[in-house]
Enzyme design. Sequence first.
Site, short mmCIF file in Angstrom:
data_model
loop_
_atom_site.label_atom_id
_atom_site.label_comp_id
_atom_site.label_asym_id
_atom_site.label_seq_id
_atom_site.Cartn_x
_atom_site.Cartn_y
_atom_site.Cartn_z
N THR A 57 0.61 -9.88 -29.39
CA THR A 57 -0.07 -10.45 -30.57
C THR A 57 -1.15 -9.51 -31.11
O THR A 57 -1.60 -9.69 -32.25
CB THR A 57 -0.76 -11.78 -30.20
OG1 THR A 57 -1.80 -11.48 -29.25
CG2 THR A 57 0.21 -12.77 -29.59
N ASP B 230 -7.25 5.16 -21.37
CA ASP B 230 -6.35 5.94 -20.51
C ASP B 230 -6.77 7.39 -20.47
O ASP B 230 -6.76 8.04 -19.40
CB ASP B 230 -4.91 5.85 -21.04
CG ASP B 230 -4.24 4.54 -20.67
OD1 ASP B 230 -4.76 3.84 -19.78
OD2 ASP B 230 -3.21 4.21 -21.28
N ARG C 95 -6.42 -6.42 -24.97
CA ARG C 95 -5.61 -6.69 -26.14
C ARG C 95 -4.23 -7.14 -25.67
O ARG C 95 -3.54 -6.42 -24.96
CB ARG C 95 -5.50 -5.41 -26.97
CG ARG C 95 -4.81 -5.61 -28.27
CD ARG C 95 -5.06 -4.47 -29.22
NE ARG C 95 -4.54 -3.20 -28.74
CZ ARG C 95 -4.25 -2.18 -29.53
NH1 ARG C 95 -4.44 -2.29 -30.82
NH2 ARG C 95 -3.79 -1.06 -29.05
#
Length: 210
Positions: A109, A204, A105
Amino acid sequence: MGEHLTVVNHPLVQHKLTLMRDKDTPTAVFRQLLREISTLLAYEVTRNLAMTTRRVTTPIEDMDAPVLSGRKLALVSILRAGNGLLDGMLDLIPSARVGFVGLYRDEETLKPVQYYCKLPGDMPDRLVIAVDPMLATGNSSAAAIDLIKEQGATDIRFMCLLAAPEGVARMKEAHPDVPIVTAALDEKLNELGYIVPGLGDAGDRMFGTK
Ligand code: URA
């Protein structure tokens, strides 16, 4: 599957999800819980697979017993967090073929950028279950489904852990034919594109990065 969105509110799923949301849950426990939840979600996403019968001889007598009809399955992990759902799915469906779609990602944007795509060769013949824990904006999920459809797949389902209303709406607009199975529908996205209340960055937390 009839409904576009199915929320699996089974007590085991909800309990494990709550443990995963807790920011103090360690990486190894988070990963194990995700694996366990994925088998429970897999149970739901495969609920209405086509069946046939096979003649078997029990110690008592012969019978026509139900078996899967043999429709081939492909699991597609949307990297990297999708891999956390993949392992549990493979525990349950070990003969499924596996594809990977790599999208990251763009943090400015929030749009998906493709960096990898490797899918089984005979996608038109397969039931495809695409997996990604977090259906946030829906942009990367919708883009991954675009790639899967480009390979000829027509029977596709999407399985995630958490969904935001924005992501569900985006998927419904782009791919109304793709049913979604999730453990929870959360409140909203924040300005950074994270699901609220959510569980943070699934990749994560699963891999201990950050
Ligand atoms: N991806 C994540 O890992 N977490 C979110 O909250 C949204 C997208």
